[in-house]
Design a protein around this motif. Structure first.
Motif, PDB file in Angstrom:
ATOM      1  N   ASP A   1     -25.733 -62.022 -69.774  1.00 46.43           N
ATOM      2  CA  ASP A   1     -25.864 -62.435 -71.006  1.00 46.43           C
ATOM      3  C   ASP A   1     -27.009 -61.604 -71.477  1.00 46.43           C
ATOM      4  O   ASP A   1     -28.114 -62.337 -71.671  1.00 46.43           O
ATOM      5  CB  ASP A   1     -25.408 -63.660 -71.466  1.00 46.43           C
ATOM      6  CG  ASP A   1     -25.166 -63.773 -73.120  1.00 46.43           C
ATOM      7  OD1 ASP A   1     -26.232 -63.455 -73.683  1.00 46.43           O
ATOM      8  OD2 ASP A   1     -23.885 -63.941 -73.388  1.00 46.43           O
TER       9      ASP A   1
ATOM     10  N   HIS B   1     -23.529 -54.762 -70.951  1.00 50.42           N
ATOM     11  CA  HIS B   1     -24.005 -55.988 -71.674  1.00 50.42           C
ATOM     12  C   HIS B   1     -24.816 -55.657 -72.978  1.00 50.42           C
ATOM     13  O   HIS B   1     -24.429 -56.408 -74.013  1.00 50.42           O
ATOM     14  CB  HIS B   1     -24.978 -56.710 -70.863  1.00 50.42           C
ATOM     15  CG  HIS B   1     -24.398 -57.382 -69.640  1.00 50.42           C
ATOM     16  ND1 HIS B   1     -23.529 -58.314 -69.868  1.00 50.42           N
ATOM     17  CD2 HIS B   1     -24.580 -57.363 -68.324  1.00 50.42           C
ATOM     18  CE1 HIS B   1     -22.856 -58.863 -68.693  1.00 50.42           C
ATOM     19  NE2 HIS B   1     -23.610 -58.167 -67.796  1.00 50.42           N
TER      20      HIS B   1
ATOM     21  N   LYS C   1     -23.250 -56.390 -76.778  1.00 49.79           N
ATOM     22  CA  LYS C   1     -24.243 -57.123 -77.653  1.00 49.79           C
ATOM     23  C   LYS C   1     -24.309 -56.473 -79.347  1.00 49.79           C
ATOM     24  O   LYS C   1     -24.163 -56.852 -80.352  1.00 49.79           O
ATOM     25  CB  LYS C   1     -25.767 -57.277 -77.267  1.00 49.79           C
ATOM     26  CG  LYS C   1     -27.020 -57.512 -78.410  1.00 49.79           C
ATOM     27  CD  LYS C   1     -28.201 -57.542 -77.553  1.00 49.79           C
ATOM     28  CE  LYS C   1     -29.344 -58.098 -78.652  1.00 49.79           C
ATOM     29  NZ  LYS C   1     -29.437 -57.042 -79.650  1.00 49.79           N
TER      30      LYS C   1
END
Length: 285
Positions: A171, A258, A262
């Motif tokens: 993350d 990732h 985002k």
């Protein structure tokens, strides 16, 4: 070229590094494990990978030479090269039979035949000559923690910060927050899970943060300059990572993925069937 890491190194009066002897493209020269403390009872940070007799031999030799045993075994996160060797370490019963094992929990943890206690953010562990404070630093994994050695203002960073190269993560948002949290500790030195000791940790942490921001901007630039086209993660890796080792392409694709997720949350890009485009409705980036 990175300096060669010996199998066993005394890094300070209270830290002995024992190399996990599991080299690879993701583990570099191997997983660093650390014995911490100055007295008979000490703390082991991480246990290397499963079934690596060379590592277990080095570790047992240190136990014998130093005349020590383990009060605690602390695991930085669930990846096999950090916890995989736990059962092998515990078979060294002469030195581990009174050890407590600790790890931060995660929802995906599988049942274990070993009793593993739950680490908590802010928890402290003390042995003679050493006090370690736990900091939950998710991002690389949800259960990742670092350990702050208060006596030396040093941080054992696990896989959040490496001695060379940059880290992968699950993350990105959480990872960026964790990097800043470690930077806020203003450590004098960082002992990473892989690679050599980091003597300029704040500079290194700021490099990591800047690097991730640069990667994000590179992705946005490609999509913004090709607004009528759509791209998969592999397309973006080929355009951005121009000199990457083929063995690291999958990890790079995961990192790009990732970043894209985002950016999607921030409405800067849109996703259609795993193909990505710049969000042209955005007034600015």
């Amino acid at each position: 070229m990175a300096a060669v890491i010996p199998a066993v190194s005394k890094l300070s009066s209270r830290i002995i590094r024992v190399l996990g002897c599991n080299p690879g493209c993701m583990t570099l020269q191997g997983t660093n494990t650390y014995l911490v403390g100055t007295g008979k009872r000490r703390i082991l940070i991480d246990t290397g990978d499963t079934d690596v007799p060379q590592y277990i031999n080095h570790l047992s030799s240190v136990f014998k030479h130093e005349g020590i045993d383990l009060a605690h075994i602390l695991i930085s996160h669930w990846h096999h090269d950090h916890i995989g060797g736990l059962n092998d370490v515990l078979e060294l019963e002469e030195w581990t039979k009174h050890s407590q094992i600790w790890k931060f929990p995660r929802s995906e943890d599988e049942p274990s035949n070993v009793n593993i206690e739950e680490l908590k953010d802010g928890q402290e562990f003390s042995v003679e000559g050493a006090t370690l404070k736990v900091h939950h630093t998710p991002g690389h994994t949800t259960d990742h923690v670092v350990f702050h050695l208060l006596e030396e203002n040093a941080v054992f960073s696990g896989d959040c910060v490496l001695g060379e190269g940059t880290a992968v993560f699950e993350d990105l948002h959480d990872y960026m927050v964790s990097l800043q949290d470690i930077s806020n500790l203003n450590p004098d030195v960082v002992y990473p899970g892989h690679g050599n000791v980091i003597q300029n940790p704040v500079e290194k942490l700021q490099f990591y943060i800047k690097h991730r921001m640069q990667r994000e901007q590179q992705i946005l630039d490609v999509l913004s300059n090709n607004r009528k086209s759509s791209f998969g993660e592999n397309d973006l890796v080929k355009m951005i990572y121009t000199d990457i080792n083929e063995k690291l392409i999958k990890a790079a694709e995961n990192n790009v993925s990732h970043h894209l997720k985002k950016l999607e949350k921030e409405a800067k890009v849109v996703n259609d069937n795993n193909l990505w485009q710049y969000n042209s409705t955005m007034k600015s980036i």
